[in-house]
Design a protein around this motif. Structure first.
Motif, PDB file in Angstrom:
ATOM      1  N   UNK A  10      -7.284 -22.764  25.843  1.00 34.75           N
ATOM      2  CA  UNK A  10      -5.874 -23.242  26.023  1.00 34.75           C
ATOM      3  C   UNK A  10      -4.673 -22.251  25.993  1.00 34.75           C
ATOM      4  N   UNK A  11      -3.499 -22.623  25.904  1.00 30.55           N
ATOM      5  CA  UNK A  11      -2.342 -21.686  25.872  1.00 30.55           C
ATOM      6  C   UNK A  11      -2.192 -21.266  24.330  1.00 30.55           C
ATOM      7  N   UNK A  12      -2.461 -21.996  23.216  1.00 26.63           N
ATOM      8  CA  UNK A  12      -2.452 -21.451  21.951  1.00 26.63           C
ATOM      9  C   UNK A  12      -3.514 -20.656  21.621  1.00 26.63           C
ATOM     10  N   UNK A  13      -4.861 -21.146  22.133  1.00 25.37           N
ATOM     11  CA  UNK A  13      -5.938 -20.149  21.830  1.00 25.37           C
ATOM     12  C   UNK A  13      -5.855 -18.837  22.439  1.00 25.37           C
ATOM     13  N   UNK A  14      -5.433 -18.864  23.602  1.00 24.14           N
ATOM     14  CA  UNK A  14      -5.016 -17.497  24.480  1.00 24.14           C
ATOM     15  C   UNK A  14      -4.002 -16.446  23.776  1.00 24.14           C
ATOM     16  N   UNK A  15      -3.037 -17.396  23.248  1.00 20.38           N
ATOM     17  CA  UNK A  15      -2.113 -16.699  22.459  1.00 20.38           C
ATOM     18  C   UNK A  15      -2.508 -16.018  21.069  1.00 20.38           C
ATOM     19  N   UNK A  16      -3.384 -16.916  20.556  1.00 20.21           N
ATOM     20  CA  UNK A  16      -3.863 -16.577  19.325  1.00 20.21           C
ATOM     21  C   UNK A  16      -4.872 -15.128  19.306  1.00 20.21           C
ATOM     22  N   UNK A  17      -5.743 -15.149  20.680  1.00 16.75           N
ATOM     23  CA  UNK A  17      -6.358 -13.911  20.842  1.00 16.75           C
ATOM     24  C   UNK A  17      -5.586 -12.926  21.158  1.00 16.75           C
ATOM     25  N   UNK A  52      -3.918 -21.331  12.640  1.00 16.44           N
ATOM     26  CA  UNK A  52      -4.307 -20.080  13.500  1.00 16.44           C
ATOM     27  C   UNK A  52      -5.636 -19.663  13.486  1.00 16.44           C
ATOM     28  N   UNK A  53      -6.106 -19.719  12.472  1.00 11.23           N
ATOM     29  CA  UNK A  53      -7.482 -19.317  12.705  1.00 11.23           C
ATOM     30  C   UNK A  53      -8.510 -20.334  13.414  1.00 11.23           C
ATOM     31  N   UNK A  54      -8.190 -21.705  13.165  1.00  9.97           N
ATOM     32  CA  UNK A  54      -9.020 -22.525  14.195  1.00  9.97           C
ATOM     33  C   UNK A  54      -8.757 -21.957  15.695  1.00  9.97           C
ATOM     34  N   UNK A  55      -7.441 -21.813  16.066  1.00 10.40           N
ATOM     35  CA  UNK A  55      -7.196 -21.571  17.462  1.00 10.40           C
ATOM     36  C   UNK A  55      -7.993 -19.901  17.824  1.00 10.40           C
ATOM     37  N   UNK A  56      -7.897 -19.275  16.885  1.00 12.18           N
ATOM     38  CA  UNK A  56      -8.536 -17.795  16.952  1.00 12.18           C
ATOM     39  C   UNK A  56      -9.757 -18.148  17.294  1.00 12.18           C
ATOM     40  N   UNK A  57     -10.747 -18.691  16.510  1.00 13.13           N
ATOM     41  CA  UNK A  57     -12.125 -18.743  16.613  1.00 13.13           C
ATOM     42  C   UNK A  57     -12.538 -19.670  17.700  1.00 13.13           C
ATOM     43  N   UNK A  58     -11.835 -20.637  18.321  1.00  6.66           N
ATOM     44  CA  UNK A  58     -12.062 -21.601  19.536  1.00  6.66           C
ATOM     45  C   UNK A  58     -11.905 -20.301  20.638  1.00  6.66           C
ATOM     46  N   UNK A  59     -10.839 -19.419  20.540  1.00  4.85           N
ATOM     47  CA  UNK A  59     -10.535 -18.757  21.496  1.00  4.85           C
ATOM     48  C   UNK A  59     -11.818 -17.750  21.729  1.00  4.85           C
ATOM     49  N   UNK A  60     -12.201 -17.372  20.421  1.00  3.73           N
ATOM     50  CA  UNK A  60     -13.250 -16.149  20.553  1.00  3.73           C
ATOM     51  C   UNK A  60     -14.498 -16.839  21.213  1.00  3.73           C
ATOM     52  N   UNK A  61     -14.921 -17.976  20.676  1.00  2.00           N
ATOM     53  CA  UNK A  61     -16.131 -18.843  21.373  1.00  2.00           C
ATOM     54  C   UNK A  61     -16.012 -18.914  22.505  1.00  2.00           C
ATOM     55  N   UNK A  62     -14.909 -19.174  23.427  1.00  2.00           N
ATOM     56  CA  UNK A  62     -15.056 -19.393  24.602  1.00  2.00           C
ATOM     57  C   UNK A  62     -14.900 -17.936  25.480  1.00  2.00           C
ATOM     58  N   UNK A  63     -14.387 -17.098  24.818  1.00  2.00           N
ATOM     59  CA  UNK A  63     -14.472 -15.589  25.524  1.00  2.00           C
ATOM     60  C   UNK A  63     -15.757 -15.075  25.377  1.00  2.00           C
ATOM     61  N   UNK A  64     -16.512 -15.164  24.265  1.00  2.00           N
ATOM     62  CA  UNK A  64     -18.058 -14.815  24.451  1.00  2.00           C
ATOM     63  C   UNK A  64     -18.769 -15.669  25.260  1.00  2.00           C
ATOM     64  N   UNK A  65     -18.624 -16.910  25.305  1.00  2.00           N
ATOM     65  CA  UNK A  65     -19.310 -17.968  26.311  1.00  2.00           C
ATOM     66  C   UNK A  65     -19.201 -17.264  27.708  1.00  2.00           C
ATOM     67  N   UNK A  66     -17.801 -17.051  27.832  1.00  2.00           N
ATOM     68  CA  UNK A  66     -17.737 -16.762  29.342  1.00  2.00           C
ATOM     69  C   UNK A  66     -18.498 -15.314  29.636  1.00  2.00           C
ATOM     70  N   UNK A  67     -18.538 -14.534  28.601  1.00  2.00           N
ATOM     71  CA  UNK A  67     -19.195 -13.268  28.956  1.00  2.00           C
ATOM     72  C   UNK A  67     -20.629 -13.497  28.783  1.00  2.00           C
TER      73      UNK A  67
END
Length: 628
Positions: free
Chosen positions: A562-569, A600-615
């Protein structure tokens, strides 16, 4: 008084005095006899003079006798002086001869005198030290007694022709001592002629120069070895330099063969590749040897009923050598000697870790090359060549746009197959990590239709598996385990192949792998089927692979977050949140997004999970090809 008688008396007195003088000077007893004789003759004439007074012409014979007596004294004196001179010269000559004889007797070289036919008439004591025979044993014999028969007849013909022509012959000959030991001798033979230049005898001087000759030969041999070693080092440097320019396995083979075949003392070089399944060899690139002859060599190696040096090189991962003149026809470690005019053959294994690419066979025209070269240097060269092949295949497999897809039915000897059979479930390989092929492989594996409680005991029953960890429990458990022994994944990676998928259950399974289109597929297939009996290649197909760009990967990440997750990353990355120490804290980053810290930490961890899933989950296959 008669003048004749008086003259005779005077002459006799003078002769007597002269004789007495010579007796005193020379001491020869003959002058004593003359002195007495002349004294008696003088006394007689003096008595005649006193008794008769005058004898007249009757004393003329006495005068003549007196003259002859004086002449006799004179000539005897000359004879005695000449005799003394001759004696003195003879004494001097004898002294010289004595000194010469003593010198000959004490000489350190063997000195021989022979008659014109070569029969020995005299030998000095040093002869025993040079030949092993005493002087008495060689007199009456010829020098052929200690001939080694190592020289051809031409040398002896030249020797005899030279000395019989009145010239001196000088040279080095290998003789055989009485104890059978060979020795080098420096020989000088000169004719001895008479006043008419006719040869009376020959004099030969022989000196044992074995130590000097051996030193010279050692130095010569060392220089030759050094030259070979320098040449070999230059060839190896050239090979290493040229390997950097190669882009395929065939180019690597060509470079290695060319460098050796074009440098002395090497004649030719070629590659032998083994089919592990059939345990036979085939020829690859070759320089300096005709194709028909090379095919004959390969046939002779494959038909040999004993281990050849080519096979031994791969069995031991060490360079093996063979000399042409020391191998037996019935058990030749290098049957190629019968078909190739080579004095020495080197079989260099091309092995890098678990990968075997065959053998580099090098033929040399000098068997001294075997002693000149440290085979460990060739071992390192073989490893370098194999490493270059592995690196090329790995790089081409990972980067090629068009690849060869291989699919194998799995054999029961693979540890993951054994795990699926033990648990009676399905096992799928998700990812593999290792720095090098030599290290234990760390595998991330999904195990379905069983529990973690069952997985642990099963892993303990499989020797190749070790240190498992449960990352996710449930009907699809994700475990992390270490593979310490052989596996098909390791074999494929060793030859530069990338594993695409690996799924197995209790009924067997399939593994898919990719190679660059230009890769040596046959070598990979033979390695897999040979090292893992029962594994079979079921399909092979060519296909295109579109590599994912960095922009495509970024777009995928943006699409999944999401926009907020990507911004948190972004805030965490650029704000130094992942650095240590952190440049901005979670609270400061949350204030920048105008949200609470927990949000903020919820957005950050969700963004990290999706980044690693993609990789990790969306990548195109497992792609395991460890670096060197």
């Amino acid at each position: 008084m008669s003048i004749i008688l008086f003259a005779s008396i005077v002459l006799r007195i003078a002769g007597t005095a002269f004789s007495i003088l010579l007796l005193y000077q020379i001491g020869d007893r003959r002058f004593a006899f003359l002195t007495v004789t002349l004294a008696l003759m003088t006394s007689r004439q003096i008595w005649t003079l006193q008794t008769t007074g005058s004898a007249g012409l009757s004393e003329l014979p006495g005068l003549i006798v007196s003259v002859f007596a004086v002449a006799t004294v004179y000539y005897l004196s000359q004879y005695v002086k000449e005799e003394e001179r001759i004696k003195s010269e003879l004494a001097a000559t004898n002294e010289q001869l004595r000194s010469f004889k003593e010198a000959v007797e004490q000489a350190g070289h063997a000195i021989l005198l022979t008659d014109p036919d070569g029969t020995i008439e005299y030998a000095n004591p040093a002869t025993e030290g040079v030949t092993g025979y005493t002087p008495s044993e060689v007199v009456g014999k010829t020098p052929a007694l200690w001939s080694s028969e190592t020289h051809d007849e031409a040398l002896y013909e030249d020797l005899w022709k030279t000395i019989t022509a009145g010239d001196i012959w000088d040279g080095e000959i290998v003789n055989r001592r009485r104890d059978g030991e060979l020795c080098w001798t420096d020989v000088t033979i000169a004719p001895v002629t008479d006043a008419d230049d006719d040869i009376e005898r020959f004099v030969a001087v022989e000196a044992d120069v074995t130590d000097r000759k051996e030193r010279e030969m050692r130095i010569k041999d060392q220089n030759a070895r050094l030259a070979v070693l320098n040449t070999t080092n230059e060839v190896i440097r050239d090979v290493n330099r040229e390997l950097l320019k190669t882009s395929s396995k065939s180019e690597v083979e060509q470079v290695a063969c060319e460098q050796f075949a074009n440098a002395e003392p090497y004649d030719s070089a070629w590659f032998a590749t083994r089919n592990v399944a059939t345990d036979t060899f085939r020829a690859g690139s070759a320089i300096g040897i005709e194709e028909d002859r090379l095919n004959g060599v390969v046939d002779s190696i494959n038909e040999a009923d004993h281990a050849t040096i080519v096979a031994q090189a791969l069995e031991t991962d060490e360079t093996h050598v063979a000399r042409a003149d020391t191998v037996a026809s019935e058990d030749d470690p290098c049957p190629c000697h019968g078909r190739i005019d080579a004095d020495a053959t080197f079989a260099v294994p091309l092995c890098y870790r678990d990968a075997q690419y065959g053998v580099l066979v090098i033929h040399a025209n000098n068997d001294d090359t075997m002693e000149a070269i440290d085979v460990s240097v060739l071992d390192e060269l073989g490893e370098t060549i194999a490493y270059a092949m592995t690196a090329i295949e790995s790089q081409r497999s990972l980067l090629a746009d068009r690849v060869t897809m291989l699919e194998f039915d799995l054999a029961a000897d693979d540890p993951l197959v054994a795990l699926a059979a033990d648990l009676n479930c399905e096992v799928e390989l998700e990812r593999v990590s290792a720095t090098t092929v030599e290290e234990d492989l760390t595998m991330y594996v999904t195990v379905r239709e069983t529990t973690v409680d069952n997985i642990g005991p099963a892993i303990e029953r499989i020797p190749e598996l070790d240190s498992f960890q449960s990352l996710r429990d449930g009907t699809e458990s994700l475990i992390r385990l270490s593979v310490t022994g052989p596996s098909i994944v390791r074999t494929l990676a060793t030859y530069g192949s990338s594993v695409r998928s690996f799924v197995v259950d209790n009924n067997g399974g399939v593994i898919q792998a990719t190679l660059a289109e230009s890769a040596d597929v046959r070598t990979v297939v033979e390695a897999v089927t040979g090292r893992h009996p029962g594994t079979e290649l079921v399909s092979r197909q060519e296909c295109d692979r579109t590599p994912e760009t960095r922009g495509q990967f970024r777009a995928t990440v943006e699409e999944r977050t999401t926009d907020r997750q990507f911004e948190a990353l972004q805030l965490a990355h650029f704000g130094g949140y992942f650095e240590w120490p952190r440049r901005l804290s979670g609270t400061e980053l949350a204030e920048n997004m105008d949200v609470s810290q927990s949000t903020y930490l919820q957005h950050l961890r969700a963004g990290q999970r999706k980044l690693f899933e993609t990789f990790f989950d969306e990548r195109d296959g497992i792609e395991f090809a460890p670096s060197g």
